[in-house]
Design an enzyme around this catalytic site. Structure first.
Site, mmCIF file in Angstrom:
data_model
loop_
_atom_site.group_PDB
_atom_site.id
_atom_site.type_symbol
_atom_site.label_atom_id
_atom_site.label_comp_id
_atom_site.label_asym_id
_atom_site.label_seq_id
_atom_site.Cartn_x
_atom_site.Cartn_y
_atom_site.Cartn_z
ATOM 1 N N GLY A 275 0.844 -1.192 0.000
ATOM 2 C CA GLY A 275 0.000 0.000 0.000
ATOM 3 C C GLY A 275 0.875 1.235 0.000
ATOM 4 O O GLY A 275 1.070 1.895 -1.022
ATOM 5 N N CYS A 342 -8.616 22.438 18.229
ATOM 6 C CA CYS A 342 -8.478 22.697 19.669
ATOM 7 C C CYS A 342 -7.856 21.521 20.409
ATOM 8 O O CYS A 342 -8.485 20.944 21.301
ATOM 9 C CB CYS A 342 -9.844 22.993 20.242
ATOM 10 S SG CYS A 342 -10.656 24.254 19.294
HETATM 11 N N1 LLP Z 1 -2.262 -5.930 4.123
HETATM 12 C C1 LLP Z 1 -2.857 -5.864 5.336
HETATM 13 C C2 LLP Z 1 -3.576 -7.025 5.822
HETATM 14 C C3 LLP Z 1 -2.771 -4.686 6.102
HETATM 15 O O1 LLP Z 1 -3.354 -4.632 7.290
HETATM 16 C C4 LLP Z 1 -2.058 -3.573 5.592
HETATM 17 C C5 LLP Z 1 -1.959 -2.328 6.361
HETATM 18 C C6 LLP Z 1 -1.482 -3.682 4.304
HETATM 19 C C7 LLP Z 1 -1.584 -4.877 3.605
HETATM 20 C C8 LLP Z 1 -0.722 -2.554 3.643
HETATM 21 O O2 LLP Z 1 0.410 -2.230 4.355
HETATM 22 P P1 LLP Z 1 1.466 -1.176 3.761
HETATM 23 O O3 LLP Z 1 2.111 -1.786 2.529
HETATM 24 O O4 LLP Z 1 0.729 0.055 3.416
HETATM 25 O O5 LLP Z 1 2.412 -0.974 4.869
HETATM 26 N N2 LLP Z 1 -2.295 4.013 9.342
HETATM 27 C C9 LLP Z 1 -0.946 3.544 9.554
HETATM 28 C C10 LLP Z 1 -0.656 2.247 8.833
HETATM 29 C C11 LLP Z 1 -1.669 1.137 9.119
HETATM 30 C C12 LLP Z 1 -1.399 -0.133 8.335
HETATM 31 C C13 LLP Z 1 -2.608 -0.987 8.285
HETATM 32 N N3 LLP Z 1 -2.502 -2.189 7.514
HETATM 33 C C14 LLP Z 1 0.044 4.657 9.156
HETATM 34 O O6 LLP Z 1 -0.386 5.741 8.776
HETATM 35 O O7 LLP Z 1 1.251 4.466 9.260
#
Ligand code: LLP
Length: 419
Positions: A275, A342
């Site tokens: 992602g 706030c």
């Molecule tokens: N697959 C699963 C099952 C996941 O839970 C996630 C992310 C991904 C793939 C994708 O991961 P990536 O390649 O993007 O690292 N909001 C947080 C990150 C939360 C990640 C949630 N799961 C932030 O802003 O750092």
């Protein structure tokens, strides 16, 4: 972020001036580079080409339909976590046979909708969930593809709130439970349990945690091999980190070099769910300076974007680079960059050395393509900003700024309060 560069001291996204977009659509405003999304997807595909993975884009990082369509048109599958994401994926004609569905709390409706769509795999995270999917599949007489999300109990050195592969977290099945499920798989007569899935965390910048987890997976698969359990898929999850500041991040090619031999050893069809790697550095958030405040102890740059627009610093103490849209020779000083909300948690940078700004000056928060708009809210009755996609010399509004009407939609006044 090579698709965001200065030309004549002005920040550009591809060939379009960021200031011109901000003038047209107002601020705060997210700006994305189409070619950055495509290049990042291609980079990951190229790096892992020897195992020819099915790359399922993790919609949760950036779910704008134009972004999902960009990925789908490039042949990507979709990693989804909700009925909403399923709906959006199908709406842009994603191939259901390239959709994988994780989430520890899939509802009956979500399960039914995904079965109806004929997705490739439910990535299953608990025994009761496995039974429920089996029941619903039986009721609707639809066979369901499933993978067991295993929790390898490996700690990825990232922020505690985004590490997922240890047993103190809610995710996945421990290895012995997963083994028991596979040994008793005939119990789940409507499921084809044909895959193993893992996702050990996000913003992982070194390969070691993946290698540690893969070794556990391989030992597990080896044990299963002795039991003659037929499997087809191994899903590595996502998690590849990106540079936010100047600390080193392992390049994707180096991740691939280490992981390919281990992935090959599984002898399974490989799925990946990146992602942030695709979207993170493909977007910026542009905001305007409202006021400069000096309280004698600290200096603050107060901007018109807030933690509701981009919550990562307040949630994870995340670092995002902040740059002026027009380069300036104004003297540097040390500032907190804060929003109008706030809460003391409403900040984008603390003690940041940067050029002095004046009212009306535009700033850009970098690395804002992943988990930024996607996690925004209407806190303080603030409408979310616009989203714009740039492709070469062209730019397109891909989501309108929210109006007060949008924010009031659905609210109702009970009769006893009407006057
Ligand atoms: N697959 C699963 C099952 C996941 O839970 C996630 C992310 C991904 C793939 C994708 O991961 P990536 O390649 O993007 O690292 N909001 C947080 C990150 C939360 C990640 C949630 N799961 C932030 O802003 O750092």
């Amino acid at each position: 972020m090579e698709h965001f560069k200065y030309k004549n001291n002005s920040l550009y996204c591809e060939n379009v001036s960021v200031a011109a977009i901000a003038r047209e659509f107002g601020t705060p405003c997210y700006i994305y580079s189409y070619h950055a999304f495509v290049t990042q997807l291609q980079n990951i595909k190229k790096a892992f080409a020897p195992v020819d993975p099915l790359v399922c884009f993790a919609l949760k990082t950036n779910d704008n339909s134009a972004v999902i369509k960009t990925m789908v048109d490039q042949g990507a599958g979709c990693d989804i976590v909700s009925g909403g994401e399923l709906y959006k994926a199908l709406k842009v004609n994603a191939d259901p046979k390239k959709i994988v569905f994780a989430s520890v709390g899939k509802t009956d409706t979500e399960i039914r909708d995904a079965l109806k769509a004929g997705i490739l795999l439910f990535n299953v995270e608990s025994l009761p969930e496995l039974s429920r999917i089996n029941e619903i599949a039986g009721e609707t007489k639809t066979r369901a593809g499933a993978a067991l999300r295993i929790n390898p109990d490996v700690k990825a050195p990232t922020h505690d709130r985004i590490t997922t592969g240890t047993l103190d977290k809610k995710f996945g099945l421990d290895l012995s439970t997963a083994e028991l499920v596979l040994l008793n798989r005939q119990k789940y007569s409507w499921l084809d349990i044909s895959g193993i899935h893992m996702h050990i965390g996000s913003q992982i910048t070194t390969v070691e945690p993946y290698v540690a987890a893969m070794k556990k997976v391989l030992a597990f698969l080896h044990k299963l091999g002795g039991e003659n359990i037929p499997l087809k898929y191994f899903d590595l999850g996502g998690g590849f980190g990106i540079p936010y500041d100047h600390s080193p991040v392992t390049p994707i090619g180096d991740f691939a070099k280490e992981l390919i031999p281990l992935l090959k050893e599984t002898r399974l069809r490989i799925i990946m769910e990146p992602g942030r790697y695709i979207t993170g550095n493909s977007g910026i958030l542009v905001m305007e300076t409202l006021y400069i405040k000096d309280n004698g102890v600290k200096k603050f740059i107060i901007v018109d974007a807030g933690m509701n627009d981009l919550p990562r610093p307040s949630l994870y103490d995340a670092y995002h680079e902040i740059v002026p849209v027009k380069k300036t020779s104004a003297p540097e000083d040390v500032f907190d960059v804060v929003g109008p909300i706030c809460e003391s948690g409403d900040f984008f940078a603390k003690k940041r050395t940067m050029p002095s700004m004046k009212r009306g000056d535009l700033l850009a928060i970098k690395s804002a393509g992943a988990y930024c708009y996607a996690m925004s809210s209407n806190y303080n009755v603030r409408g979310r900003g616009a989203e714009v996609m740039v492709k070469g010399n062209d730019y397109h509004l891909i989501r309108e700024r929210e109006t007060i009407k949008d924010l009031l939609r659905g609210e109702q006044m009970p009769d006893f309060l009407k006057s």
